[in-house]
Design a protein around this motif. Structure first.
Motif, PDB file in Angstrom:
ATOM      1  N   LEU A  97      71.547  55.582  22.452  1.00 12.36           N
ATOM      2  CA  LEU A  97      72.152  54.518  23.254  1.00 12.36           C
ATOM      3  C   LEU A  97      71.836  54.676  24.740  1.00 12.36           C
ATOM      4  O   LEU A  97      71.574  53.703  25.448  1.00 12.36           O
ATOM      5  CB  LEU A  97      73.676  54.512  23.043  1.00 12.36           C
ATOM      6  N   PHE A  98      71.862  55.910  25.202  1.00 10.91           N
ATOM      7  CA  PHE A  98      71.581  56.164  26.617  1.00 10.91           C
ATOM      8  C   PHE A  98      70.129  55.843  26.959  1.00 10.91           C
ATOM      9  O   PHE A  98      69.829  55.163  27.942  1.00 10.91           O
ATOM     10  CB  PHE A  98      71.920  57.626  26.947  1.00 10.91           C
ATOM     11  N   LEU A  99      69.218  56.306  26.130  1.00  8.95           N
ATOM     12  CA  LEU A  99      67.795  56.052  26.393  1.00  8.95           C
ATOM     13  C   LEU A  99      67.483  54.563  26.331  1.00  8.95           C
ATOM     14  O   LEU A  99      66.661  54.057  27.104  1.00  8.95           O
ATOM     15  CB  LEU A  99      66.910  56.824  25.399  1.00  8.95           C
ATOM     16  N   SER A 108      67.030  49.134  31.817  1.00  4.75           N
ATOM     17  CA  SER A 108      67.757  49.012  33.086  1.00  4.75           C
ATOM     18  C   SER A 108      66.866  48.429  34.175  1.00  4.75           C
ATOM     19  O   SER A 108      65.642  48.486  34.103  1.00  4.75           O
ATOM     20  CB  SER A 108      68.272  50.384  33.526  1.00  4.75           C
ATOM     21  N   THR A 109      67.530  47.874  35.192  1.00  4.10           N
ATOM     22  CA  THR A 109      66.804  47.396  36.361  1.00  4.10           C
ATOM     23  C   THR A 109      66.823  48.484  37.427  1.00  4.10           C
ATOM     24  O   THR A 109      67.540  49.477  37.305  1.00  4.10           O
ATOM     25  CB  THR A 109      67.448  46.118  36.914  1.00  4.10           C
ATOM     26  N   GLU A 110      66.038  48.259  38.485  1.00  3.67           N
ATOM     27  CA  GLU A 110      65.881  49.267  39.537  1.00  3.67           C
ATOM     28  C   GLU A 110      67.206  49.743  40.122  1.00  3.67           C
ATOM     29  O   GLU A 110      67.336  50.903  40.508  1.00  3.67           O
ATOM     30  CB  GLU A 110      65.034  48.681  40.666  1.00  3.67           C
ATOM     31  N   VAL A 128      76.699  55.145  34.934  1.00  4.93           N
ATOM     32  CA  VAL A 128      77.364  54.107  34.141  1.00  4.93           C
ATOM     33  C   VAL A 128      76.703  53.983  32.763  1.00  4.93           C
ATOM     34  O   VAL A 128      77.384  53.889  31.730  1.00  4.93           O
ATOM     35  CB  VAL A 128      77.339  52.748  34.884  1.00  4.93           C
ATOM     36  N   MET A 129      75.375  54.018  32.749  1.00  5.53           N
ATOM     37  CA  MET A 129      74.666  53.934  31.463  1.00  5.53           C
ATOM     38  C   MET A 129      75.071  55.077  30.554  1.00  5.53           C
ATOM     39  O   MET A 129      75.317  54.909  29.352  1.00  5.53           O
ATOM     40  CB  MET A 129      73.150  53.989  31.690  1.00  5.53           C
ATOM     41  N   LEU A 156      75.468  62.349  38.117  1.00  3.46           N
ATOM     42  CA  LEU A 156      74.071  62.056  37.771  1.00  3.46           C
ATOM     43  C   LEU A 156      73.388  61.317  38.925  1.00  3.46           C
ATOM     44  O   LEU A 156      73.993  60.457  39.562  1.00  3.46           O
ATOM     45  CB  LEU A 156      73.999  61.206  36.499  1.00  3.46           C
ATOM     46  N   PRO A 157      72.136  61.676  39.190  1.00  2.00           N
ATOM     47  CA  PRO A 157      71.408  61.013  40.278  1.00  2.00           C
ATOM     48  C   PRO A 157      71.091  59.559  39.923  1.00  2.00           C
ATOM     49  O   PRO A 157      71.173  59.172  38.764  1.00  2.00           O
ATOM     50  CB  PRO A 157      70.125  61.839  40.394  1.00  2.00           C
TER      51      PRO A 157
END
Ligand code: 1PX
Length: 215
Positions: free
Chosen positions: A121-123, A129-131, A137-138, A166-167
Motif C-alpha cells: 500500500l505504501f509503495l 504521488s505528486t511532487e 501521510v502516505m 520521514l523526509p
C-alpha cells in the motif's frame, strides 16, 4: 583499494529479491522472502534511529526464520507452503492461544505477511504521488489501512510518531538511490505486481488453512 567501502544502498536490488521469491509453481521461497525483509530493514535503519523499535522486531522475526532454515528440519522450511504443511502436520503451531510455539514459522511469517500488505500500500501511494505528496501521510495511511489493525494503541502511537519524521518525497526518493523521480516511479511500477502476487499467494494459503489469526 576502496573495496572496503560498502556498496551504496539501492532499493531496486531489494525489491528484486522479492521478485525472486516465487518459484515456477508459485511457491514462496523462505530464504528470498527473508532476504527481502533484511534489505528493507537496512533501508529503514538509514532513515534514523527512531525506527529502531520497528527494526528490532523485524530483525528478531527474520532471525527466527533463519534459525528454522538452519535447523535440523531446515529442508521443511524451503517454501512457505512446505513450512505450513510441516508445522501443521507435526502440531508445531499454537492455533488458538499462544504458549507452546511462540516461534513457529507460521505465526512469524504471518507477522511479516501483514507488514508486506503495508509495504504494498505504501509503495503504491509513493508511485502515484505528486511532487508535493507527503511520505509521512502516505506511510500513515497505508499503516492505518493494514498493520494498525493488528497492533495495540501503544505501538500505533509510537509508529505514528516515527512516521512524522520521514523526509519529504524528494529526499525519500534520493535515499532510495534509484535515480531521478521518473525512474523511481517506473521501478515501483515494475516491482509492485510481484510484491502483490507474493502477498496474494500467501494470503490464499493462510486462508485455506485458516491461519490468518494465529496468536
Ligand atoms: C521504499 C520504502 C521501503 C520501506 C521499508 C521499510 C521496511 C519496514 C520493515 C517493517 C517490518 C515490520 C514488521 C512488524 C511485524 C509486527 O507487526 N510485529 C508486531 C507483532 O509481533 P508479535 O510477535 O508481538 O505478535 C510487533 O508488536 C511489532 C512491533 C514493532 C512496531 C511495528 C510497526 C510497524 C510499522 C511498519 C512501517 C515501517 C515504516 C518505515 C518507514 C519507511
Amino acid at each position: 583499494a576502496d573495496s572496503v567501502e560498502e556498496k551504496k544502498f539501492c532499493l531496486t536490488e531489494v525489491l528484486d529479491v522479492f521478485k525472486s521469491c516465487l518459484t515456477e509453481n508459485k511457491e514462496v521461497l523462505v530464504d528470498q522472502y527473508v532476504a527481502g525483509w533484511r534489505g528493507l530493514v537496512k533501508f529503514m535503519n538509514s532513515l534514523g534511529s527512531i525506527f529502531s523499535f520497528i527494526s528490532k522486531d523485524a530483525v528478531s522475526k527474520i532471525q527466527i526464520m533463519i534459525n528454522h532454515r538452519n535447523g535440523n528440519n531446515g529442508a521443511e522450511y524451503v517454501t512457505i507452503q512446505s513450512m505450513v504443511k510441516y508445522e501443521l502436520d507435526n502440531k508445531l503451531v499454537d492455533l488458538t492461544k499462544s504458549g507452546n510455539f511462540p516461534e513457529s514459522g507460521c505465526r512469524t511469517i504471518l507477522r511479516l505477511h501483514r507488514a508486506l500488505r503495508w509495504l504494498e500500500l505504501f509503495l503504491e501511494r509513493l508511485r502515484t504521488s505528486t511532487e508535493d505528496g507527503k511520505t509521512s501521510v502516505m506511510c500513515a495511511d497505508a499503516y492505518n489501512e493494514s498493520l494498525a489493525h493488528h497492533h495495540s494503541w501503544l505501538i500505533r502511537a509510537a509508529a505514528g510518531m516515527a512516521f512524522c519524521t520521514l523526509p519529504g518525497r524528494s529526499t525519500f526518493f534520493e535515499v532510495m538511490n534509484v535515480g531521478p523521480p521518473e525512474q523511481v516511479v517506473a521501478m515501483l511500477g515494475d516491482a509492485l505486481p510481484l510484491i502483490s502476487e507474493v502477498y496474494q499467494i500467501t494470503e490464499d494459503l493462510y486462508t485455506e488453512y485458516n491461519l490468518l489469526n494465529l496468536p
